[in-house]
Write a protein that holds these residues in place. Sequence first.
Motif, PDB file in Angstrom:
ATOM      1  N   THR A 179       0.842  -1.202   0.000  1.00 19.64           N
ATOM      2  CA  THR A 179       0.000   0.000   0.000  1.00 19.64           C
ATOM      3  C   THR A 179       0.874   1.248   0.000  1.00 19.64           C
ATOM      4  O   THR A 179       0.663   2.184  -0.787  1.00 19.64           O
TER       5      THR A 179
ATOM      6  N   THR B 118      -5.917  -6.063  -3.545  1.00 24.03           N
ATOM      7  CA  THR B 118      -6.959  -6.819  -2.862  1.00 24.03           C
ATOM      8  C   THR B 118      -6.371  -8.070  -2.222  1.00 24.03           C
ATOM      9  O   THR B 118      -5.170  -8.318  -2.309  1.00 24.03           O
TER      10      THR B 118
ATOM     11  N   LYS C 145     -10.030  -8.754   3.547  1.00 28.52           N
ATOM     12  CA  LYS C 145     -11.001  -7.676   3.356  1.00 28.52           C
ATOM     13  C   LYS C 145     -11.686  -7.270   4.663  1.00 28.52           C
ATOM     14  O   LYS C 145     -12.460  -6.313   4.688  1.00 28.52           O
TER      15      LYS C 145
ATOM     16  N   LYS D 138      -7.129   1.351   7.791  1.00 30.73           N
ATOM     17  CA  LYS D 138      -7.473   2.778   7.799  1.00 30.73           C
ATOM     18  C   LYS D 138      -6.326   3.646   8.313  1.00 30.73           C
ATOM     19  O   LYS D 138      -6.047   4.721   7.748  1.00 30.73           O
TER      20      LYS D 138
ATOM     21  N   TYR E 119     -11.098   3.404  -0.811  1.00 30.81           N
ATOM     22  CA  TYR E 119     -11.644   2.071  -0.535  1.00 30.81           C
ATOM     23  C   TYR E 119     -12.635   1.695  -1.628  1.00 30.81           C
ATOM     24  O   TYR E 119     -13.430   2.524  -2.065  1.00 30.81           O
TER      25      TYR E 119
ATOM     26  N   GLU F  69     -15.608   0.407   4.098  1.00 34.19           N
ATOM     27  CA  GLU F  69     -14.756   1.497   4.574  1.00 34.19           C
ATOM     28  C   GLU F  69     -13.709   0.951   5.529  1.00 34.19           C
ATOM     29  O   GLU F  69     -13.985   0.081   6.342  1.00 34.19           O
ATOM     30  N   ASP F  70     -12.482   1.418   5.396  1.00 29.30           N
ATOM     31  CA  ASP F  70     -11.366   1.116   6.310  1.00 29.30           C
ATOM     32  C   ASP F  70     -10.629  -0.180   6.001  1.00 29.30           C
ATOM     33  O   ASP F  70      -9.651  -0.511   6.669  1.00 29.30           O
ATOM     34  N   CYS F  71     -11.078  -0.981   5.019  1.00 28.37           N
ATOM     35  CA  CYS F  71     -10.454  -2.278   4.728  1.00 28.37           C
ATOM     36  C   CYS F  71     -10.181  -2.407   3.232  1.00 28.37           C
ATOM     37  O   CYS F  71     -10.803  -1.727   2.414  1.00 28.37           O
ATOM     38  N   PRO F  72      -9.262  -3.307   2.838  1.00 27.38           N
ATOM     39  CA  PRO F  72      -9.079  -3.591   1.415  1.00 27.38           C
ATOM     40  C   PRO F  72     -10.373  -4.154   0.823  1.00 27.38           C
ATOM     41  O   PRO F  72     -11.225  -4.641   1.577  1.00 27.38           O
TER      42      PRO F  72
ATOM     43  N   LEU G 173      -8.167  -1.801  -2.081  1.00 31.62           N
ATOM     44  CA  LEU G 173      -7.820  -0.391  -2.187  1.00 31.62           C
ATOM     45  C   LEU G 173      -7.553  -0.020  -3.650  1.00 31.62           C
ATOM     46  O   LEU G 173      -6.959  -0.801  -4.395  1.00 31.62           O
TER      47      LEU G 173
END
Length: 406
Positions: free
Chosen positions: A76, A90, A96, A101, A116, A120-123, A125
């Motif tokens: 990332t 991914t 996932k 975040k 995202y 929200e807040d997770c792969p 990306l």
Amino acid sequence: MNVILQKSSIANQSSIVITGSKSESNRLLLLQALFPEINIKNLSNSDDTKVMQYALQTSEDHIDIHHAGTAMRFLTAYFATQEHRKVVLTGSSRMKERPIKILVEALNTLGADIAYLESEDCPPLKINGQQLIKDKVTLNANVSSQYISALLLVAPKLTNGLELTLEGEITSVPYINMTLDLLHQIGVKTEFEANVISVSPKTTKADSQTLIVESDWSSASYFYSILALSPVGTQITLSSYKQNSLQGDSALITIYKDFGVETRFNKNAIVLKKTAENVTPKMYNLNNSPDIAQTIAVTCLGLGIECQLSGLHTLKIKETDRLEALKIEIEKLGGQIDITENSLHLFSNKSLNCDVSIDTYNDHRMAMAFAPLALKISIQINEANVVSKSFPSFWEDLKTLGFNIS
């Protein structure tokens, strides 16, 4: 694939070669992508490292890193700094669910463009690589050290370097120091004063050199457990290891001395020997080495002794919720265990239930931590091929020691 381990005993003296550290390998692969003049030897043969290698070499714009948490964090940061590169990153269904975040917000603060695609807040990306000009960011210090290391690894290539402020008590300091040490080895200037880490930009090439990855101490933990559960006099030689290790899990040397297992360095190997029985209750804060918590808990279960382990808050967001998984499987075996958000308390037990099937929850460490119990009882490990994530030869190595596996 399930494996059945019949109650076994092992040879008095054995030797095992353990693959390179996954932690060191993945850090060096990222640095090699930024500074191609670096050469690396003794890379880990783990799934996680193979995934990391592939992701750094491919020109694809959709990259699936499966269960590899380290790769997700490091990549990332890497792709966020690669100008004109657009990537979707991914992973598995569990990946996932694993929050990222904190890292995404830190990178976006520095000027990255990461969004995202699902929850929200997770792969997964969506990453649009940018030149990152800003150089100051703040993180909570008690987060996974992989977020911190991800930022530090790309920092030399940021236009103005990086000043990273950590708020609160820092988790897994040895892993941060490992990252800083590897940066030093390639000629990057860093400072770690109080709670502020500074990394200078490096506009020149890295020092051309070959860096040799030390073998993985986390993988060694299962052999420490085997020795602790074996008769006095049993000995195993593991290679290749360094006395001045960068890996936090080298704390095994001190911890397993409490179990009567002595460690002696002999050139590039460690010789482990069971020299005494010690069944007193154990208490450890594993804030700096949480990956060996499962091993220690199962060692204590096999010996029938009480243990209290703290500093485990990062285990909730690993391949599985490791604390909950430990509780379920230990209770199957007849053990009594209490867990909180960041600790476990295993009570002493007089006997274990035999012929239990241990579920592994897509977690390599669950499979390997419970395997040494075959020195006490017959046991089945479900989905045992999950060990390939970090230690592909694990079951063959146990057979070398004398374990009866089918």
